[in-house]
Design a protein around this motif. Structure first.
Motif, PDB file in Angstrom:
ATOM      1  N   PHE A 207       9.731  14.780  -0.497  1.00 51.37           N
ATOM      2  CA  PHE A 207      10.513  13.600  -0.847  1.00 51.37           C
ATOM      3  C   PHE A 207       9.657  12.506  -1.494  1.00 51.37           C
ATOM      4  O   PHE A 207       9.974  12.032  -2.594  1.00 51.37           O
ATOM      5  CB  PHE A 207      11.264  13.093   0.386  1.00 51.37           C
ATOM      6  N   PRO A 208       8.533  12.075  -0.885  1.00 52.39           N
ATOM      7  CA  PRO A 208       7.738  11.034  -1.559  1.00 52.39           C
ATOM      8  C   PRO A 208       7.081  11.521  -2.842  1.00 52.39           C
ATOM      9  O   PRO A 208       6.801  10.714  -3.740  1.00 52.39           O
ATOM     10  CB  PRO A 208       6.698  10.637  -0.505  1.00 52.39           C
ATOM     11  N   TYR A 209       6.825  12.846  -2.947  1.00 54.55           N
ATOM     12  CA  TYR A 209       6.252  13.352  -4.193  1.00 54.55           C
ATOM     13  C   TYR A 209       7.229  13.175  -5.349  1.00 54.55           C
ATOM     14  O   TYR A 209       6.854  12.745  -6.449  1.00 54.55           O
ATOM     15  CB  TYR A 209       5.882  14.830  -4.044  1.00 54.55           C
ATOM     16  N   PHE A 210       8.496  13.497  -5.104  1.00 56.00           N
ATOM     17  CA  PHE A 210       9.497  13.392  -6.167  1.00 56.00           C
ATOM     18  C   PHE A 210       9.766  11.937  -6.576  1.00 56.00           C
ATOM     19  O   PHE A 210      10.296  11.691  -7.655  1.00 56.00           O
ATOM     20  CB  PHE A 210      10.803  14.059  -5.735  1.00 56.00           C
ATOM     21  N   VAL A 211       9.406  10.990  -5.710  1.00 55.94           N
ATOM     22  CA  VAL A 211       9.600   9.574  -6.054  1.00 55.94           C
ATOM     23  C   VAL A 211       8.765   9.198  -7.277  1.00 55.94           C
ATOM     24  O   VAL A 211       9.223   8.498  -8.177  1.00 55.94           O
ATOM     25  CB  VAL A 211       9.230   8.670  -4.856  1.00 55.94           C
ATOM     26  N   THR A 212       7.517   9.685  -7.307  1.00 55.77           N
ATOM     27  CA  THR A 212       6.585   9.257  -8.360  1.00 55.77           C
ATOM     28  C   THR A 212       6.354  10.321  -9.429  1.00 55.77           C
ATOM     29  O   THR A 212       5.766  10.020 -10.468  1.00 55.77           O
ATOM     30  CB  THR A 212       5.235   8.890  -7.725  1.00 55.77           C
ATOM     31  N   ALA A 213       6.800  11.558  -9.208  1.00 56.89           N
ATOM     32  CA  ALA A 213       6.527  12.632 -10.163  1.00 56.89           C
ATOM     33  C   ALA A 213       7.330  12.456 -11.442  1.00 56.89           C
ATOM     34  O   ALA A 213       8.483  11.994 -11.415  1.00 56.89           O
ATOM     35  CB  ALA A 213       6.851  13.985  -9.531  1.00 56.89           C
ATOM     36  N   GLY A 214       6.718  12.835 -12.580  1.00 59.41           N
ATOM     37  CA  GLY A 214       7.409  12.812 -13.854  1.00 59.41           C
ATOM     38  C   GLY A 214       8.386  13.958 -13.979  1.00 59.41           C
ATOM     39  O   GLY A 214       8.464  14.840 -13.112  1.00 59.41           O
ATOM     40  N   GLU A 215       9.126  13.991 -15.082  1.00 58.82           N
ATOM     41  CA  GLU A 215      10.175  14.997 -15.268  1.00 58.82           C
ATOM     42  C   GLU A 215       9.605  16.408 -15.284  1.00 58.82           C
ATOM     43  O   GLU A 215      10.156  17.321 -14.653  1.00 58.82           O
ATOM     44  CB  GLU A 215      10.922  14.708 -16.571  1.00 58.82           C
TER      45      GLU A 215
ATOM     46  N   LEU B 275       9.877  -1.982  18.087  1.00 59.94           N
ATOM     47  CA  LEU B 275       8.717  -2.680  17.543  1.00 59.94           C
ATOM     48  C   LEU B 275       7.716  -1.741  16.878  1.00 59.94           C
ATOM     49  O   LEU B 275       6.671  -2.189  16.406  1.00 59.94           O
ATOM     50  CB  LEU B 275       8.016  -3.466  18.657  1.00 59.94           C
ATOM     51  N   VAL B 276       8.010  -0.424  16.863  1.00 56.27           N
ATOM     52  CA  VAL B 276       7.117   0.521  16.186  1.00 56.27           C
ATOM     53  C   VAL B 276       6.990   0.123  14.718  1.00 56.27           C
ATOM     54  O   VAL B 276       7.982  -0.221  14.064  1.00 56.27           O
ATOM     55  CB  VAL B 276       7.654   1.965  16.326  1.00 56.27           C
ATOM     56  N   ASN B 277       5.786   0.179  14.193  1.00 56.73           N
ATOM     57  CA  ASN B 277       5.464  -0.328  12.867  1.00 56.73           C
ATOM     58  C   ASN B 277       6.137   0.495  11.757  1.00 56.73           C
ATOM     59  O   ASN B 277       5.687   1.596  11.430  1.00 56.73           O
ATOM     60  CB  ASN B 277       3.944  -0.306  12.673  1.00 56.73           C
ATOM     61  N   PRO B 278       7.194  -0.001  11.111  1.00 60.94           N
ATOM     62  CA  PRO B 278       7.856   0.759  10.044  1.00 60.94           C
ATOM     63  C   PRO B 278       7.023   0.812   8.768  1.00 60.94           C
ATOM     64  O   PRO B 278       7.185   1.719   7.953  1.00 60.94           O
ATOM     65  CB  PRO B 278       9.161  -0.010   9.819  1.00 60.94           C
ATOM     66  N   VAL B 279       6.120  -0.162   8.599  1.00 53.05           N
ATOM     67  CA  VAL B 279       5.239  -0.167   7.427  1.00 53.05           C
ATOM     68  C   VAL B 279       4.331   1.056   7.453  1.00 53.05           C
ATOM     69  O   VAL B 279       4.046   1.664   6.413  1.00 53.05           O
ATOM     70  CB  VAL B 279       4.425  -1.470   7.391  1.00 53.05           C
ATOM     71  N   MET B 280       3.876   1.428   8.647  1.00 53.34           N
ATOM     72  CA  MET B 280       3.042   2.624   8.782  1.00 53.34           C
ATOM     73  C   MET B 280       3.801   3.865   8.314  1.00 53.34           C
ATOM     74  O   MET B 280       3.234   4.724   7.616  1.00 53.34           O
ATOM     75  CB  MET B 280       2.618   2.792  10.245  1.00 53.34           C
ATOM     76  N   VAL B 281       5.071   3.967   8.658  1.00 57.79           N
ATOM     77  CA  VAL B 281       5.878   5.130   8.270  1.00 57.79           C
ATOM     78  C   VAL B 281       6.039   5.193   6.756  1.00 57.79           C
ATOM     79  O   VAL B 281       5.897   6.260   6.139  1.00 57.79           O
ATOM     80  CB  VAL B 281       7.254   5.079   8.961  1.00 57.79           C
ATOM     81  N   VAL B 282       6.310   4.040   6.137  1.00 55.75           N
ATOM     82  CA  VAL B 282       6.498   4.004   4.684  1.00 55.75           C
ATOM     83  C   VAL B 282       5.223   4.427   3.958  1.00 55.75           C
ATOM     84  O   VAL B 282       5.250   5.293   3.075  1.00 55.75           O
ATOM     85  CB  VAL B 282       6.924   2.590   4.230  1.00 55.75           C
ATOM     86  N   GLU B 283       4.095   3.838   4.337  1.00 55.44           N
ATOM     87  CA  GLU B 283       2.850   4.140   3.630  1.00 55.44           C
ATOM     88  C   GLU B 283       2.364   5.550   3.920  1.00 55.44           C
ATOM     89  O   GLU B 283       1.833   6.220   3.019  1.00 55.44           O
ATOM     90  CB  GLU B 283       1.786   3.116   4.003  1.00 55.44           C
ATOM     91  N   ALA B 284       2.532   6.020   5.138  1.00 62.43           N
ATOM     92  CA  ALA B 284       2.111   7.383   5.457  1.00 62.43           C
ATOM     93  C   ALA B 284       2.909   8.401   4.656  1.00 62.43           C
ATOM     94  O   ALA B 284       2.367   9.406   4.191  1.00 62.43           O
ATOM     95  CB  ALA B 284       2.271   7.649   6.954  1.00 62.43           C
ATOM     96  N   SER B 285       4.196   8.139   4.460  1.00 65.60           N
ATOM     97  CA  SER B 285       5.033   9.046   3.676  1.00 65.60           C
ATOM     98  C   SER B 285       4.749   8.906   2.188  1.00 65.60           C
ATOM     99  O   SER B 285       4.601   9.898   1.470  1.00 65.60           O
ATOM    100  CB  SER B 285       6.516   8.757   3.944  1.00 65.60           C
ATOM    101  N   ARG B 286       4.653   7.671   1.728  1.00 67.09           N
ATOM    102  CA  ARG B 286       4.492   7.416   0.299  1.00 67.09           C
ATOM    103  C   ARG B 286       3.176   7.989  -0.238  1.00 67.09           C
ATOM    104  O   ARG B 286       3.122   8.514  -1.354  1.00 67.09           O
ATOM    105  CB  ARG B 286       4.531   5.910   0.060  1.00 67.09           C
ATOM    106  N   PHE B 287       2.123   7.906   0.567  1.00 63.78           N
ATOM    107  CA  PHE B 287       0.800   8.316   0.103  1.00 63.78           C
ATOM    108  C   PHE B 287       0.290   9.572   0.807  1.00 63.78           C
ATOM    109  O   PHE B 287      -0.904   9.839   0.834  1.00 63.78           O
ATOM    110  CB  PHE B 287      -0.187   7.169   0.277  1.00 63.78           C
TER     111      PHE B 287
END
Length: 412
Positions: free
Chosen positions: A216-224, A75-87
């Motif tokens: 990893f999350p930096y490369f998701v949004t970074a340009g070429e 039941l640990v909040n997976p949304v927290m993991v996604v947003e903490a990593s993404r931002f």
């Protein structure tokens, strides 16, 4: 093992998704919860069989308690993991994980005073799960709607299955060499091997995993252009950190083992040299992980990892009873994976110039510091690693190995 073998990788998949990733939150939450509850039920129903396998009813009792702990962990909040990593809000993950660790320690101590036996550790695990569950919703509240999308499930699964393969392969890599040594070289050789491995892998894997988790999350949004530039800095940073641990253990292996363990560990000193090389090569090999996952190509990381046990096994077969040979086999496996790692980085959008150019100061620094070890009989034991560290920090600092501290991260 159940947890690892069924790891979905959905949080990684959603973090890497380009576009409106928040639309996948309900599907992520419900799939995570259902998976955890199924694992809890499976372990609970299997607890008596596990106890009979070990001929100990206490094991069955322990399995049921561990199954109970699966419920709050699921039941640990997976949304927290996604947003903490993404931002890049890793302080949220830190709060949750440090809270979990503190709860486990305090609960285990209190239960140890009450029970006076192994049950303290198991009840501590249950309390830690409850703590992690509560903290995950305190740092990022989330109430899931009653909705589920098979389109999102398919999208996350197609990415997450490759992340699962990386978990399984990393699990194999973690234990395969020690298993071979313990089986064919004996317990004494395993003791020497394990002590050498503790020093060789003391920090490089943890540091490599930390850098990969952040980039990893930096490369998701970074340009070429930003991707190529930051990847070059990443390789220089890996070379700096890896060489700081590698050089003393490889060039001064006997002196280091004698200083840390005392006399009688000559065999461990011989093993330390190839294992330190394996630790360094592993850091270079792992550089493809954040870029391939960030650019939506996790199968490239799996391909790189799959080569290591194949090469290791093929080479180890020639002398299964020699721990030193097994260590060199492991180093060879990681060496064989590096071309695939660099090839995967190139397919992920990084020019070869950004991959290979940062390696030149690494080679130069090793050439500069290597003569220091010819003077090892004349220098105090502690002075040699300090001189190495100073020389390499000055070398890599001059070519921008610390520029990761200046990289601008995205905000929500």
């Amino acid at each position: 093992m159940l947890d690892m073998m069924t790891f979905t990788g959905f949080t990684t998949a959603l973090t890497a998704h380009r576009g409106d990733f928040r639309g996948g939150y309900p599907t992520l939450w419900w799939s995570t919860v259902v998976r955890g509850l199924l694992l809890a039920l499976l372990l609970y129903l299997s607890s008596d069989a596990i106890g009979r396998f070990f001929n100990d009813p206490n094991v069955a009792y322990t399995s049921r308690l561990v199954a109970l702990a699966f419920v709050p962990y699921s039941l640990v909040n997976p949304v927290m993991v996604v947003e903490a990593s993404r931002f890049f809000r890793f302080e949220k993950i830190f709060v949750v994980e440090i809270g979990e660790a503190a709860a486990y320690f305090i609960a285990a101590v209190l239960f140890a005073r009450y029970f006076g036996d192994y049950r303290a550790l198991v009840f501590g695990f249950v309390v830690a799960g409850l703590t992690k569950f509560l903290l995950s919703y305190l740092v990022r509240p989330y109430l899931p709607p009653l909705s589920f999308s098979f389109r999102w499930l398919k999208r996350m699964f197609s990415f997450g299955i490759w992340v699962n393969f990386t978990f399984v392969l990393n699990f194999v890599l973690m234990y395969m060499d020690r298993t071979v040594v313990g089986k064919f070289a004996g317990q004494t050789a395993l003791g020497h091997y394990s002590n050498a491995q503790k020093f060789a892998f003391l920090a490089p894997p943890q540091i490599s995993a930390m850098l990969s988790r952040v980039l990893f999350p930096y490369f998701v949004t970074a340009g070429e252009e930003e991707t190529g530039k930051v990847f070059g800095i990443y390789v220089r940073t890996v070379a700096l950190i890896g060489s700081l641990f590698f050089a003393p253990m490889f060039f001064w292996n006997h002196g280091l083992i004698h200083l840390l363990l005392g006399p009688g560990w000559e065999y461990a000193a011989r093993i330390l040299r190839p294992l330190s090389l394996a630790g360094l090569l592993a850091m270079f090999s792992n550089t493809v992980s954040p870029i391939s996952q960030g650019k939506g190509k996790p199968r490239l990381d799996v391909l790189r990892l799959a080569v290591i046990p194949v090469v290791f096994g093929g080479m180890a077969l020639f002398n299964l009873g020699d721990g030193v040979w097994i260590a060199w086999s492991l180093a060879t496996g990681y060496a064989a994976s590096i071309p695939l790692s660099f090839w995967g980085s190139r397919l992920s959008g990084v020019p070869y110039s950004h991959i290979l150019k940062p390696l030149s100061p690494f080679v130069l620094s090793l050439i500069i510091v290597s003569p220091l070890y010819l003077l090892s009989p004349l220098l105090p034991a502690v002075l040699l690693p300090l001189l190495t560290l100073t020389a390499e920090v000055l070398m890599f600092g001059g070519v921008g190995a610390f520029d990761l501290l200046k990289v601008k991260v995205p905000h929500p």
